[in-house]
Design a protein around this motif. Structure first.
Motif, PDB file in Angstrom:
ATOM      1  N   ASN A   1       4.304  14.602  -9.317  1.00 41.55           N
ATOM      2  CA  ASN A   1       4.836  15.491  -9.145  1.00 41.55           C
ATOM      3  C   ASN A   1       5.471  15.207 -10.245  1.00 41.55           C
ATOM      4  O   ASN A   1       5.630  16.579 -11.066  1.00 41.55           O
ATOM      5  CB  ASN A   1       5.985  15.118  -8.510  1.00 41.55           C
ATOM      6  N   SER A   2       5.581  14.385 -11.071  1.00 41.56           N
ATOM      7  CA  SER A   2       6.280  14.499 -13.218  1.00 41.56           C
ATOM      8  C   SER A   2       5.424  14.984 -13.261  1.00 41.56           C
ATOM      9  O   SER A   2       5.994  16.070 -14.141  1.00 41.56           O
ATOM     10  CB  SER A   2       6.882  12.957 -13.025  1.00 41.56           C
ATOM     11  N   GLN A   3       4.162  14.805 -13.576  1.00 39.36           N
ATOM     12  CA  GLN A   3       2.942  15.660 -14.178  1.00 39.36           C
ATOM     13  C   GLN A   3       3.118  17.543 -13.417  1.00 39.36           C
ATOM     14  O   GLN A   3       3.583  18.653 -14.640  1.00 39.36           O
ATOM     15  CB  GLN A   3       2.292  15.337 -14.000  1.00 39.36           C
ATOM     16  N   LEU A   4       3.600  17.609 -12.362  1.00 37.00           N
ATOM     17  CA  LEU A   4       3.610  18.794 -12.195  1.00 37.00           C
ATOM     18  C   LEU A   4       4.845  19.360 -12.617  1.00 37.00           C
ATOM     19  O   LEU A   4       4.365  20.602 -12.725  1.00 37.00           O
ATOM     20  CB  LEU A   4       3.459  19.137 -10.655  1.00 37.00           C
TER      21      LEU A   4
ATOM     22  N   GLU B   1      11.500  17.988  -5.891  1.00 35.32           N
ATOM     23  CA  GLU B   1      10.252  17.557  -4.893  1.00 35.32           C
ATOM     24  C   GLU B   1      10.568  16.457  -6.127  1.00 35.32           C
ATOM     25  O   GLU B   1       9.476  15.128  -5.203  1.00 35.32           O
ATOM     26  CB  GLU B   1       8.819  18.360  -5.292  1.00 35.32           C
ATOM     27  N   VAL B   2      10.060  16.666  -6.839  1.00 33.09           N
ATOM     28  CA  VAL B   2      10.357  15.091  -8.223  1.00 33.09           C
ATOM     29  C   VAL B   2      11.309  14.477  -7.644  1.00 33.09           C
ATOM     30  O   VAL B   2      11.125  13.250  -7.502  1.00 33.09           O
ATOM     31  CB  VAL B   2      10.131  15.527 -10.016  1.00 33.09           C
ATOM     32  N   ALA B   3      12.736  14.497  -6.966  1.00 34.73           N
ATOM     33  CA  ALA B   3      13.059  13.211  -7.257  1.00 34.73           C
ATOM     34  C   ALA B   3      13.543  12.977  -5.381  1.00 34.73           C
ATOM     35  O   ALA B   3      12.934  11.638  -6.018  1.00 34.73           O
ATOM     36  CB  ALA B   3      15.015  14.086  -6.636  1.00 34.73           C
ATOM     37  N   GLN B   4      12.599  13.845  -4.589  1.00 32.86           N
ATOM     38  CA  GLN B   4      12.226  13.147  -3.527  1.00 32.86           C
ATOM     39  C   GLN B   4      11.098  12.222  -3.279  1.00 32.86           C
ATOM     40  O   GLN B   4      11.088  11.044  -2.656  1.00 32.86           O
ATOM     41  CB  GLN B   4      11.768  14.160  -2.364  1.00 32.86           C
TER      42      GLN B   4
ATOM     43  N   ALA C   1       9.545   6.388  -4.043  1.00 29.98           N
ATOM     44  CA  ALA C   1       8.985   5.048  -4.311  1.00 29.98           C
ATOM     45  C   ALA C   1      10.095   3.637  -4.554  1.00 29.98           C
ATOM     46  O   ALA C   1       9.309   3.060  -4.429  1.00 29.98           O
ATOM     47  CB  ALA C   1       8.329   5.583  -6.061  1.00 29.98           C
ATOM     48  N   LYS C   2      10.940   4.470  -4.715  1.00 28.16           N
ATOM     49  CA  LYS C   2      12.674   3.454  -4.572  1.00 28.16           C
ATOM     50  C   LYS C   2      12.278   2.947  -3.429  1.00 28.16           C
ATOM     51  O   LYS C   2      12.538   1.613  -2.991  1.00 28.16           O
ATOM     52  CB  LYS C   2      13.441   4.105  -5.315  1.00 28.16           C
TER      53      LYS C   2
ATOM     54  N   ALA D   1       1.224  -1.215   0.024  1.00 31.52           N
ATOM     55  CA  ALA D   1      -0.326  -0.013   0.474  1.00 31.52           C
ATOM     56  C   ALA D   1       0.775   1.735  -0.077  1.00 31.52           C
ATOM     57  O   ALA D   1       0.212   2.200  -0.548  1.00 31.52           O
ATOM     58  CB  ALA D   1      -0.855   0.183   0.986  1.00 31.52           C
ATOM     59  N   THR D   2       1.432   0.982   0.845  1.00 33.84           N
ATOM     60  CA  THR D   2       2.837   2.195   1.086  1.00 33.84           C
ATOM     61  C   THR D   2       3.174   2.772  -0.395  1.00 33.84           C
ATOM     62  O   THR D   2       3.693   3.674  -0.855  1.00 33.84           O
ATOM     63  CB  THR D   2       4.034   2.178   2.203  1.00 33.84           C
ATOM     64  N   GLN D   3       3.266   1.398  -1.070  1.00 36.99           N
ATOM     65  CA  GLN D   3       4.952   1.386  -2.609  1.00 36.99           C
ATOM     66  C   GLN D   3       3.014   2.201  -3.833  1.00 36.99           C
ATOM     67  O   GLN D   3       3.708   3.116  -4.525  1.00 36.99           O
ATOM     68  CB  GLN D   3       5.353   0.166  -2.823  1.00 36.99           C
ATOM     69  N   GLU D   4       2.338   1.783  -3.050  1.00 36.01           N
ATOM     70  CA  GLU D   4       1.379   2.446  -4.389  1.00 36.01           C
ATOM     71  C   GLU D   4       1.415   3.804  -4.288  1.00 36.01           C
ATOM     72  O   GLU D   4       0.644   4.649  -4.750  1.00 36.01           O
ATOM     73  CB  GLU D   4       0.216   1.438  -4.026  1.00 36.01           C
ATOM     74  N   ALA D   5       1.064   4.189  -2.974  1.00 39.47           N
ATOM     75  CA  ALA D   5       1.220   5.659  -2.745  1.00 39.47           C
ATOM     76  C   ALA D   5       2.145   6.584  -3.351  1.00 39.47           C
ATOM     77  O   ALA D   5       2.163   7.569  -3.364  1.00 39.47           O
ATOM     78  CB  ALA D   5       0.886   5.784  -1.160  1.00 39.47           C
ATOM     79  N   ALA D   6       2.877   5.555  -3.029  1.00 36.51           N
ATOM     80  CA  ALA D   6       4.161   6.304  -3.064  1.00 36.51           C
ATOM     81  C   ALA D   6       4.757   6.337  -5.090  1.00 36.51           C
ATOM     82  O   ALA D   6       5.200   7.479  -5.208  1.00 36.51           O
ATOM     83  CB  ALA D   6       5.712   5.184  -2.848  1.00 36.51           C
ATOM     84  N   ASN D   7       3.910   5.619  -5.840  1.00 38.87           N
ATOM     85  CA  ASN D   7       3.812   5.570  -7.059  1.00 38.87           C
ATOM     86  C   ASN D   7       3.792   6.965  -7.484  1.00 38.87           C
ATOM     87  O   ASN D   7       3.729   7.543  -8.328  1.00 38.87           O
ATOM     88  CB  ASN D   7       3.690   4.108  -7.651  1.00 38.87           C
ATOM     89  N   ARG D   8       2.195   6.310  -6.295  1.00 42.23           N
ATOM     90  CA  ARG D   8       1.234   7.690  -7.288  1.00 42.23           C
ATOM     91  C   ARG D   8       2.459   8.369  -7.321  1.00 42.23           C
ATOM     92  O   ARG D   8       1.813   9.868  -8.271  1.00 42.23           O
ATOM     93  CB  ARG D   8      -0.243   7.592  -6.605  1.00 42.23           C
TER      94      ARG D   8
END
Length: 249
Positions: A102-105, A115-118, A123-124, A90-97
């Motif tokens: 952030n990538s789209q923003l 922010e994107v790198a963090q 996610a990793k 569940a944590t991974q799913e949230a981190a991926n989302r």
């Protein structure tokens, strides 16, 4: 002078005992009749241990029972570990989302590169945690590495065990090996394929056998060399641990 004489006398008295102690131990053989003691052993004998701290939920194969390769031999109660895996997923799913958002923003200049790198880092990290918990859950059962029989149950169902605690002793179902020590002077007439007869003490029966391989080194103390033989044909009555005499005459 008197002290030296006493020391010399003591050495003289001790020398026979020292000489006797230095005599090489002889291989266990019946003198002059071409026989040696032989022990029957499974080719593979393994003690299975758990890799997780958990309670044993099931031991499907009874002591003395047979099993196939890949069959489950031990099952652990891993409800806690599975719950931790679900949480990690569940944590991974949230981190991926979050990383995707952030990538789209960032493309819209609404999020900075930090922010994107963090977000990608989190996610990793979540993916690594999921991988770790999947590995742990994968160790919640032990499968048979080969076909064989359960020789002994070391632990019981409902017992809590720690990593490394032995649970089962198993032996393979293949042909038994005949382990023996041959006098090194027999090497002139002994080689792989040499035939002999085994008389098994527990059964009072004899079986034809042959040498499969010889050891790579002679023991200079016992003046012997290890050898491994096999029974010709099937012998279902034979069990690991039986012993007897191998006759080469």
């Amino acid at each position: 002078m008197k002290q030296r004489a006493l020391m010399a006398l003591a050495c003289a008295l001790a020398s026979p005992a020292m000489a006797a102690a230095s005599v090489p131990a002889q291989v266990q053989a019946a003198p002059g009749d071409g026989r040696v003691r032989v022990q029957m052993m499974a080719r593979q004998a393994v003690t299975l241990s758990g890799e997780v701290a958990a309670r044993i939920a099931a031991l499907p194969v009874a002591e003395g029972g047979s099993f196939k390769r890949g069959q489950t031999l031990v099952e652990f109660d891993c409800g806690t570990y599975r719950a931790q895996l679900n949480k990690a997923q569940a944590t991974q799913e949230a981190a991926n989302r979050l990383a995707e958002v952030n990538s789209q923003l960032a493309k819209l200049n609404s999020a900075g590169s930090l922010e994107v790198a963090q977000a990608q880092g989190r996610a990793k990290e979540a993916a690594a945690e999921v991988s770790y918990m999947q590995t742990v859950v994968g160790k919640c059962s032990i499968v048979a590495p080969f076909a064989g029989r359960v020789a002994r149950r070391v632990a019981a169902v409902h017992q809590y065990v720690n990593p490394g605690n032995p649970v089962l002793d198993i032996v393979d179902a293949g042909p038994l090996e005949l382990r023996m020590l041959l006098p090194s002077k027999w090497l002139t007439s002994m080689k792989p394929g040499s035939r002999f007869t085994v008389v098994v003490d527990e059964l009072g029966a004899s079986f034809p056998a042959r040498i499969e391989r010889l050891g790579a080194q002679i023991d200079p103390v016992s003046q012997s060399i290890p050898a491994v033989g096999v029974i010709d044909g099937g012998a279902a009555a034979l069990l690991p641990g039986m012993s007897g005499w191998a006759s080469f005459k």
